[in-house]
Design a protein around this motif. Sequence first.
Motif, mmCIF file in Angstrom:
data_model
loop_
_atom_site.group_PDB
_atom_site.id
_atom_site.type_symbol
_atom_site.label_atom_id
_atom_site.label_comp_id
_atom_site.label_asym_id
_atom_site.label_seq_id
_atom_site.Cartn_x
_atom_site.Cartn_y
_atom_site.Cartn_z
ATOM 1 N N SER A 13 0.849 -1.125 0.125
ATOM 2 C CA SER A 13 -0.042 0.014 0.048
ATOM 3 C C SER A 13 0.918 1.455 -0.019
ATOM 4 C CB SER A 13 -1.052 0.089 1.258
ATOM 5 O OG SER A 13 -1.400 1.311 1.532
ATOM 6 N N MET A 14 0.478 2.400 -0.790
ATOM 7 C CA MET A 14 1.350 3.482 -0.702
ATOM 8 C C MET A 14 1.296 4.232 0.584
ATOM 9 S SD MET A 14 -1.234 6.218 -2.635
ATOM 10 C CE MET A 14 -0.363 7.549 -2.149
ATOM 11 N N TYR A 15 0.155 3.814 1.350
ATOM 12 C CA TYR A 15 0.194 4.586 2.615
ATOM 13 C C TYR A 15 1.242 4.147 3.518
ATOM 14 C CZ TYR A 15 -4.105 6.372 0.782
ATOM 15 O OH TYR A 15 -4.933 7.391 -0.260
ATOM 16 N N SER A 16 1.858 3.028 3.185
ATOM 17 C CA SER A 16 2.895 2.208 4.148
ATOM 18 C C SER A 16 4.159 2.339 3.295
ATOM 19 C CB SER A 16 2.655 0.917 4.435
ATOM 20 O OG SER A 16 1.394 0.891 5.012
ATOM 21 N N LEU A 17 4.399 3.311 2.221
ATOM 22 C CA LEU A 17 5.761 3.488 1.683
ATOM 23 C C LEU A 17 6.659 4.009 2.694
ATOM 24 C CD1 LEU A 17 4.870 4.614 -1.909
ATOM 25 C CD2 LEU A 17 5.857 2.522 -1.204
ATOM 26 N N TYR A 18 6.112 4.761 3.410
ATOM 27 C CA TYR A 18 7.176 5.775 4.626
ATOM 28 C C TYR A 18 6.283 5.839 5.731
ATOM 29 C CZ TYR A 18 9.432 9.156 7.182
ATOM 30 O OH TYR A 18 10.142 9.920 8.379
ATOM 31 N N SER A 19 6.939 5.551 6.892
ATOM 32 C CA SER A 19 6.634 5.873 8.147
ATOM 33 C C SER A 19 7.612 6.054 9.140
ATOM 34 C CB SER A 19 5.794 4.575 8.496
ATOM 35 O OG SER A 19 6.488 3.356 8.996
ATOM 36 N N TYR A 20 7.388 6.352 10.199
ATOM 37 C CA TYR A 20 8.378 6.627 11.432
ATOM 38 C C TYR A 20 7.926 6.401 12.810
ATOM 39 C CZ TYR A 20 11.632 9.113 14.276
ATOM 40 O OH TYR A 20 12.551 9.599 15.148
ATOM 41 N N ASN A 21 9.115 5.617 13.464
ATOM 42 C CA ASN A 21 8.990 5.464 14.881
ATOM 43 C C ASN A 21 10.153 5.605 15.544
ATOM 44 O OD1 ASN A 21 10.113 2.761 15.115
ATOM 45 N ND2 ASN A 21 8.646 2.206 13.574
ATOM 46 N N GLY A 22 10.013 5.553 16.984
ATOM 47 C CA GLY A 22 11.148 5.819 17.781
ATOM 48 C C GLY A 22 12.310 4.998 17.524
ATOM 49 N N VAL A 23 11.855 3.603 17.281
ATOM 50 C CA VAL A 23 13.089 2.557 17.139
ATOM 51 C C VAL A 23 13.580 2.364 15.711
ATOM 52 C CG1 VAL A 23 13.615 0.340 17.711
ATOM 53 C CG2 VAL A 23 11.978 1.579 19.384
ATOM 54 N N GLU A 24 12.865 2.270 14.821
ATOM 55 C CA GLU A 24 13.306 1.999 13.550
ATOM 56 C C GLU A 24 13.758 3.519 12.586
ATOM 57 O OE1 GLU A 24 10.929 -1.305 11.156
ATOM 58 O OE2 GLU A 24 9.563 -0.228 12.662
ATOM 59 N N GLY A 25 12.966 4.445 13.476
ATOM 60 C CA GLY A 25 13.460 5.852 12.619
ATOM 61 C C GLY A 25 12.661 5.998 11.282
ATOM 62 N N ASN A 26 13.408 6.471 10.350
ATOM 63 C CA ASN A 26 12.628 6.450 9.089
ATOM 64 C C ASN A 26 12.665 5.084 8.563
ATOM 65 O OD1 ASN A 26 12.399 9.403 8.980
ATOM 66 N ND2 ASN A 26 14.490 9.221 8.888
ATOM 67 N N ARG A 27 11.352 4.537 8.030
ATOM 68 C CA ARG A 27 10.892 3.353 7.854
ATOM 69 C C ARG A 27 10.572 3.246 6.281
ATOM 70 N NH1 ARG A 27 8.867 -2.302 9.825
ATOM 71 N NH2 ARG A 27 7.390 -2.717 8.154
ATOM 72 N N PHE A 28 11.274 2.591 5.421
ATOM 73 C CA PHE A 28 10.585 2.609 4.053
ATOM 74 C C PHE A 28 10.198 1.204 3.768
ATOM 75 C CE2 PHE A 28 13.686 5.908 4.450
ATOM 76 C CZ PHE A 28 12.964 6.967 3.750
ATOM 77 N N ARG A 29 9.071 0.993 3.038
ATOM 78 C CA ARG A 29 8.394 -0.367 2.686
ATOM 79 C C ARG A 29 7.877 -0.219 1.191
ATOM 80 N NH1 ARG A 29 3.266 -2.537 2.696
ATOM 81 N NH2 ARG A 29 3.281 -4.824 4.040
ATOM 82 N N ILE A 30 7.951 -1.477 0.745
ATOM 83 C CA ILE A 30 7.463 -1.747 -0.836
ATOM 84 C C ILE A 30 6.928 -3.041 -0.672
ATOM 85 C CG2 ILE A 30 9.646 -2.547 -1.888
ATOM 86 C CD1 ILE A 30 8.699 -1.113 -4.272
ATOM 87 N N GLY A 31 5.888 -3.254 -1.215
ATOM 88 C CA GLY A 31 5.085 -4.467 -1.325
ATOM 89 C C GLY A 31 3.884 -4.721 -2.523
ATOM 90 N N GLY A 32 3.238 -5.804 -2.474
ATOM 91 C CA GLY A 32 2.303 -5.970 -3.638
ATOM 92 C C GLY A 32 1.764 -7.310 -3.411
ATOM 93 N N GLU A 33 0.822 -7.467 -4.256
ATOM 94 C CA GLU A 33 0.101 -8.737 -4.442
ATOM 95 C C GLU A 33 -0.410 -9.120 -5.753
ATOM 96 O OE1 GLU A 33 -4.154 -7.792 -2.686
ATOM 97 O OE2 GLU A 33 -2.840 -8.035 -1.196
ATOM 98 N N THR A 34 -0.982 -10.411 -5.922
ATOM 99 C CA THR A 34 -1.302 -10.627 -7.344
ATOM 100 C C THR A 34 -2.743 -10.051 -7.350
ATOM 101 O OG1 THR A 34 -1.790 -12.806 -6.402
ATOM 102 C CG2 THR A 34 0.189 -12.531 -7.517
ATOM 103 N N THR A 35 -3.332 -10.276 -8.543
ATOM 104 C CA THR A 35 -4.691 -9.752 -8.934
ATOM 105 C C THR A 35 -5.545 -10.877 -9.440
ATOM 106 O OG1 THR A 35 -4.341 -8.932 -11.038
ATOM 107 C CG2 THR A 35 -3.820 -7.411 -9.250
#
Length: 861
Positions: free
Chosen positions: A475-497
């Motif tokens: 999901s594009m809403y999880s491409l970037y997030s932040y928390n106090g342990v991981e710091g700047n977190r980047f994520r990419i994913g997908g699934e079949t249709t």
Amino acid sequence: MVTMPGKTLFKSYHLLKWSLITAFLLAFTIPLLSQTKTVVRGKVMDSATRMPIPFATILFDGWNTGTVTDTTGNFYLQTNMPVARIQVSCVGYRTVFKKIEADRSQSITVYLGLKSNVFKEVVIKPKKYHYRNKGNPAVELMQKVIAHKVKNRSGNFNFMQCKKYTKIVFGISNVTDKMEARKSLKKVKFLFNNIDTTIMVGQKILPLYINEILSDYYIRSSPAATKEIMIANKKIRYADFIDDIGLMHFINYMYQDIDIYDENITLFTNKFMSPVAVLAPSFYHFFIIDTMQLNGLKFARVEFVPRNSKDLLFQGNMYIALDSTYAVEKVDMTVGKQINLNWVKNLRVAEDFQKINDSLWILTTDNIYADFKIGKNANTGIFGQKSVVYKKPDINRAMPSKFYSGDKLLFKEDSITRDKAFWLHNRPVDLTVTESNIYKDIDSVKRISAYKRDMAIAGLLGIGYLELGSVELGSMYSLYSYNGVEGNRFRIGGETTDAFSKKILLSGYGAYGLMDRTYKYGGGANYSFTNYNVYHFPDKTLSFNYSFDTHFPGEDLPYFQPDNLLLSVKRGPDNKIFYERTVNTGFLDEFPNHFSFDIYYVNSIITPGGVLDFLQYNISDNGTTNVSYLQKSEFNLLLRYAQNEKTYQKKSVRVPITTYPTFELNYSQGIRDFVGGQYTYEKIYGSFLTRLSLAPLGFTDIFLEGGKLFGTVPYPLLFIHRANQTYIYDENSYNLMNFLEFTSDRYIALNIDHSFYGFFFNRIPLLRRLNWREGFSFKILYGGISSSNNPSDNHNTILFPFYSTGIPVTYTLSNIPYIEGSIAIMNIFKIIRIDIVRRFTYLNNPYVSAWGLRAKFKIDF
């Protein structure tokens, strides 16, 4: 000259004879000459809005012969008498006389204009007249209607079945010339050829969506039950990412089938008190306008208006049968402009009933019209219409009891494959030319490349996924997030249709935190045993998932992935985290009656992160030993039942549309020495959710939950109570509790969330203009921990964690419960709820506040 008496008598006799013959012939020839019928059929409409006027009276001028328009403004009238014009009248409108042609059949349209002082005393200045219930013939009549309403409602039959036709149309209202001239709409300019100007005068309606449903409808009176089996369904489908069934559930929830005999009528999530409710005489003013004869029956026309124009009440008129039934024959009503109703600028509800024998009535038509506007001064909006027609009633044909079990609405597999010939033969009401053109026009639009591009963008923004044929990224809403342990977190994913496979869903993702410098990843496979994908209800799915990722203990916000961008901003220290390597496999089986069971196995290796650690007391040197990880091996059985639940499927998340009683029961069995498991224990958890309607005081959501753990386990495996450190308000979490602040091995909790829907604010002039609504919440949590699971008593278990300053992170609940409450202001800008939250207990714990301000997006009507 002498006149002979015989001759005189003879002449008199012949004169009398011919006079009698002439009279006899005239008596027959005059009616015969007038047997040519004068037939008038047509429609009565409001001259200003071009909306049909129901219950208008049409009389042949000079004769006591007439009729009344139905809920769609149509009428039919005939006579054998010589007539030259008709008289058309309706309460609040100027009477119109219209010439007609005698001895002919003709169709006409009559436009009525409003009187300038319509309802002036009743609505605008209600204090200028004295009204009371005692001795009021209108109130006495309505009390008879109320006394007979149980017998008169359609569900009064032991059994009834009929054909039900539902038509839902949506379009853009008040299409402007500027919109038609936009260059960006040049490729779809042909759509504007289908604009309808007959619905509302001065406005152009561009219909863009239509859904037709033909069903077999069944009613049982005792015990009360309904069943609808959809045999045909024809609709516009815009994009694959739209949940068509969920959309239909949402529209049906917004435009619920109406029964005037219900105590409360639900419209656009609001509860309106019916004008024939038991308490209606205390909330409405009733007036008998006139009485008339229709089809051999005598009726009284009763007008009703709210005592308080700001309450969620209707205003309009109804026809009451003046016989032993005191039944409602017609009703046409709207709502006042001063009520706190979002988005809806105009609203109209109209129903027709038919008497089928000496004492029984049935509902024949049910119509709802609404014009939605984003703001008070907005011109362009959305026009919506739902029309329901009931045909071919079959009374008291019994169906087996088991027939009514399960879901109220069922779908035949071939319901969406009905051809044009089927609809032409079975559609009880013809479509208008404009409505018929919707199907053709939208099919043309979907062939345009720009449309496909725009739908892809809409899917990306709406559900967060970008479709690329057989796969989609998100999901594009999880491409970037932040928390106090991981710091700047980047994520990419997908699934079949579905283009890859409807039965098999493959998914995967990878993530990386710049602060902890650790890769996270996960993947899964799901197989559907139905003919639909794994997101389709009812689901029957076998799943396998493997992941290595982080988890904030106690964070459980529904409808959000843990690494959603919106959850990045948190209050207080967010440095308590678990790293979990998890294998999860299971089988989910959902039934049409909304009962489901989920059997699954979880094996998880848990390591501490941030300020957390796993320390165990060392008796030999009074020190502590660091435990590198914990591992659980756990079998689970989840039972769930949500009668008549309706949801909208948004990828893997189901957003509830309706709030019915929902039960959940989860049993977990931890097994030591099975695939690395270190602990043996049992966990039982149960919850109950329901909504209570308290119209006109709004509604209350009640959530009750509890759990019990049997065995000895470290604190990560105890019940870690739901905490929320974000600034987004969550109804089922404790919004001023910190992550991992409280843990228990037994607990019970009660959450109450009430919305008054503006009941009080509507009585305060300034707040009434803002259209704000008020509410409150109250949450109480009782819990405790046994000595075997309390590190203070059992030195063989993992110690509760501490901050680096030596202050404890985790606590147990004593005899004092955790209590939290809030006062809510809702409907700010129509989409925002703000809660002023107060924490009442355990205020001496570190990093907590007694007060907090939380907000969330919430769209209400």
